[in-house]
Design a protein around this motif. Sequence first.
Motif, PDB file in Angstrom:
ATOM      1  N   UNK A   1       0.803  -1.225   0.000  1.00 57.38           N
ATOM      2  CA  UNK A   1       0.000   0.000   0.000  1.00 57.38           C
ATOM      3  C   UNK A   1       0.830   1.266   0.000  1.00 57.38           C
ATOM      4  N   UNK A   2       2.136   1.179   0.254  1.00 52.64           N
ATOM      5  CA  UNK A   2       2.963   2.369   0.378  1.00 52.64           C
ATOM      6  C   UNK A   2       3.183   3.007  -0.993  1.00 52.64           C
TER       7      UNK A   2
ATOM      8  N   UNK B   1       7.897   8.338   1.027  1.00 49.27           N
ATOM      9  CA  UNK B   1       7.085   7.130   1.163  1.00 49.27           C
ATOM     10  C   UNK B   1       5.858   7.471   1.991  1.00 49.27           C
ATOM     11  N   UNK B   2       4.667   7.257   1.412  1.00 49.84           N
ATOM     12  CA  UNK B   2       3.407   7.571   2.076  1.00 49.84           C
ATOM     13  C   UNK B   2       2.652   6.270   2.295  1.00 49.84           C
ATOM     14  N   UNK B   3       2.414   5.924   3.541  1.00 45.63           N
ATOM     15  CA  UNK B   3       1.729   4.672   3.894  1.00 45.63           C
ATOM     16  C   UNK B   3       0.304   4.991   4.339  1.00 45.63           C
ATOM     17  N   UNK B   4      -0.703   4.751   3.480  1.00 46.16           N
ATOM     18  CA  UNK B   4      -2.076   5.115   3.841  1.00 46.16           C
ATOM     19  C   UNK B   4      -2.680   4.222   4.913  1.00 46.16           C
ATOM     20  N   UNK B   5      -2.141   3.013   5.102  1.00 46.73           N
ATOM     21  CA  UNK B   5      -2.687   2.128   6.127  1.00 46.73           C
ATOM     22  C   UNK B   5      -2.210   2.532   7.517  1.00 46.73           C
TER      23      UNK B   5
ATOM     24  N   UNK C   1      -0.879   5.491   8.088  1.00 40.92           N
ATOM     25  CA  UNK C   1      -0.927   6.960   8.110  1.00 40.92           C
ATOM     26  C   UNK C   1       0.429   7.516   8.505  1.00 40.92           C
ATOM     27  N   UNK C   2       1.476   7.050   7.794  1.00 44.50           N
ATOM     28  CA  UNK C   2       2.847   7.471   8.059  1.00 44.50           C
ATOM     29  C   UNK C   2       3.490   8.023   6.794  1.00 44.50           C
ATOM     30  N   UNK C   3       4.367   8.999   6.978  1.00 47.33           N
ATOM     31  CA  UNK C   3       5.147   9.565   5.877  1.00 47.33           C
ATOM     32  C   UNK C   3       6.620   9.501   6.261  1.00 47.33           C
ATOM     33  N   UNK C   4       7.453   9.110   5.300  1.00 46.05           N
ATOM     34  CA  UNK C   4       8.899   9.139   5.501  1.00 46.05           C
ATOM     35  C   UNK C   4       9.548   9.871   4.331  1.00 46.05           C
ATOM     36  N   UNK C   5      10.556  10.649   4.657  1.00 48.20           N
ATOM     37  CA  UNK C   5      11.326  11.374   3.650  1.00 48.20           C
ATOM     38  C   UNK C   5      12.774  10.953   3.788  1.00 48.20           C
ATOM     39  N   UNK C   6      13.289  10.263   2.767  1.00 47.15           N
ATOM     40  CA  UNK C   6      14.644   9.709   2.829  1.00 47.15           C
ATOM     41  C   UNK C   6      14.851   8.876   4.086  1.00 47.15           C
ATOM     42  N   UNK C   7      13.811   8.158   4.470  1.00 47.46           N
ATOM     43  CA  UNK C   7      13.893   7.247   5.600  1.00 47.46           C
ATOM     44  C   UNK C   7      13.538   7.828   6.943  1.00 47.46           C
TER      45      UNK C   7
ATOM     46  N   UNK D   1       6.021  14.216  10.335  1.00 50.27           N
ATOM     47  CA  UNK D   1       4.696  14.417  10.919  1.00 50.27           C
ATOM     48  C   UNK D   1       3.873  15.319  10.007  1.00 50.27           C
ATOM     49  N   UNK D   2       2.703  14.837   9.588  1.00 50.93           N
ATOM     50  CA  UNK D   2       1.812  15.604   8.714  1.00 50.93           C
ATOM     51  C   UNK D   2       0.433  15.703   9.339  1.00 50.93           C
ATOM     52  N   UNK D   3      -0.222  16.828   9.123  1.00 52.33           N
ATOM     53  CA  UNK D   3      -1.636  16.914   9.481  1.00 52.33           C
ATOM     54  C   UNK D   3      -2.428  16.041   8.507  1.00 52.33           C
ATOM     55  N   UNK D   4      -3.661  15.674   8.860  1.00 51.35           N
ATOM     56  CA  UNK D   4      -4.456  14.873   7.926  1.00 51.35           C
ATOM     57  C   UNK D   4      -4.609  15.496   6.543  1.00 51.35           C
ATOM     58  N   UNK D   5      -4.802  16.815   6.475  1.00 48.39           N
ATOM     59  CA  UNK D   5      -4.944  17.465   5.174  1.00 48.39           C
ATOM     60  C   UNK D   5      -3.641  17.392   4.390  1.00 48.39           C
ATOM     61  N   UNK D   6      -2.517  17.653   5.056  1.00 51.40           N
ATOM     62  CA  UNK D   6      -1.219  17.551   4.392  1.00 51.40           C
ATOM     63  C   UNK D   6      -0.981  16.133   3.899  1.00 51.40           C
ATOM     64  N   UNK D   7      -1.358  15.158   4.722  1.00 48.64           N
ATOM     65  CA  UNK D   7      -1.164  13.759   4.343  1.00 48.64           C
ATOM     66  C   UNK D   7      -1.923  13.424   3.068  1.00 48.64           C
ATOM     67  N   UNK D   8      -3.176  13.845   2.973  1.00 48.38           N
ATOM     68  CA  UNK D   8      -3.988  13.520   1.804  1.00 48.38           C
ATOM     69  C   UNK D   8      -3.452  14.208   0.554  1.00 48.38           C
ATOM     70  N   UNK D   9      -2.974  15.441   0.687  1.00 49.37           N
ATOM     71  CA  UNK D   9      -2.378  16.131  -0.461  1.00 49.37           C
ATOM     72  C   UNK D   9      -1.127  15.399  -0.916  1.00 49.37           C
ATOM     73  N   UNK D  10      -0.273  15.032   0.022  1.00 50.11           N
ATOM     74  CA  UNK D  10       0.962  14.342  -0.332  1.00 50.11           C
ATOM     75  C   UNK D  10       0.677  12.956  -0.915  1.00 50.11           C
ATOM     76  N   UNK D  11      -0.330  12.276  -0.396  1.00 49.40           N
ATOM     77  CA  UNK D  11      -0.702  10.964  -0.928  1.00 49.40           C
ATOM     78  C   UNK D  11      -1.148  11.077  -2.383  1.00 49.40           C
ATOM     79  N   UNK D  12      -1.944  12.091  -2.678  1.00 49.22           N
ATOM     80  CA  UNK D  12      -2.407  12.287  -4.056  1.00 49.22           C
ATOM     81  C   UNK D  12      -1.239  12.604  -4.985  1.00 49.22           C
TER      82      UNK D  12
END
Length: 236
Positions: free
Chosen positions: A135-136, A143-147, A149-155, A159-170
């Motif tokens: 799912x990642x 790396x955006x893991x929707x299951x 709800x984690x984000x990693x940048x170069x490992x 920490x993202x707000x829910x809105x930031x997370x959804x934008x980055x996931x898209x």
Amino acid sequence: MCAHVLVAEDDTMQAELIRRSLLAEGHTATVVHDGSAALEAVRRDRPDLVVLDLMLPLVDGLGVCRVLRRDDDIPVLMLTARAAEEDVLLGLELGADDYMTKPYSPRELMARIRTVLRRSGRTGGAAGPERADDPVVRAAGIAVDPERHEVRCDGRPVECTPAEFQILLALAGEPDRVFSRRRLLQCARGLDRSSTERAVDVHIMNLRRKIEADPRRPTRLLTVFGVGYKLSGTRP
């Protein structure tokens, strides 16, 4: 799944209306009437979401939001009687996940609360698209893991707000595709009469602070002038 919601509202009638609406939705609620009590309730009760009035006594809503974003990742839905765009954008810059301007309907507020809870992953529902094998979603070292709800940048965790997370996931789901502000607004929380496309710019600015080596000279999250934003398909 029910959630525990902290309502920080100095208008006692408004607070009681929100509390009753939350109970009717199957949630539990704690009500406080000033910013100091709100911060204490967050530390004590660990709520799933904070409904936060901007005009609180002792510590105002912006001050509460600033402390919450420094110490925690609890979703925040901001309520404001000040409809000035500068106030709304300041709240988003501080990390509020959504906002509503007064007056509002209780039904619309409950709908917004459901959306923020779903996006934050605090109601047991997975946000974003799922893939049968992995799912990642990965792009440009992100790396955006929707299951989870984690984000990693170069490992490293981001920490993202829910809105930031959804934008980055898209954006990560379709690297190098240009998304208009209107489309990203839909990804973040859907369109409604109080949304402004400038809110997307604030979310993008916050994301750049978190994933770019130099937010003023982004190499990952790029602006396509006159169109919108895209996430580069290659690692910088």
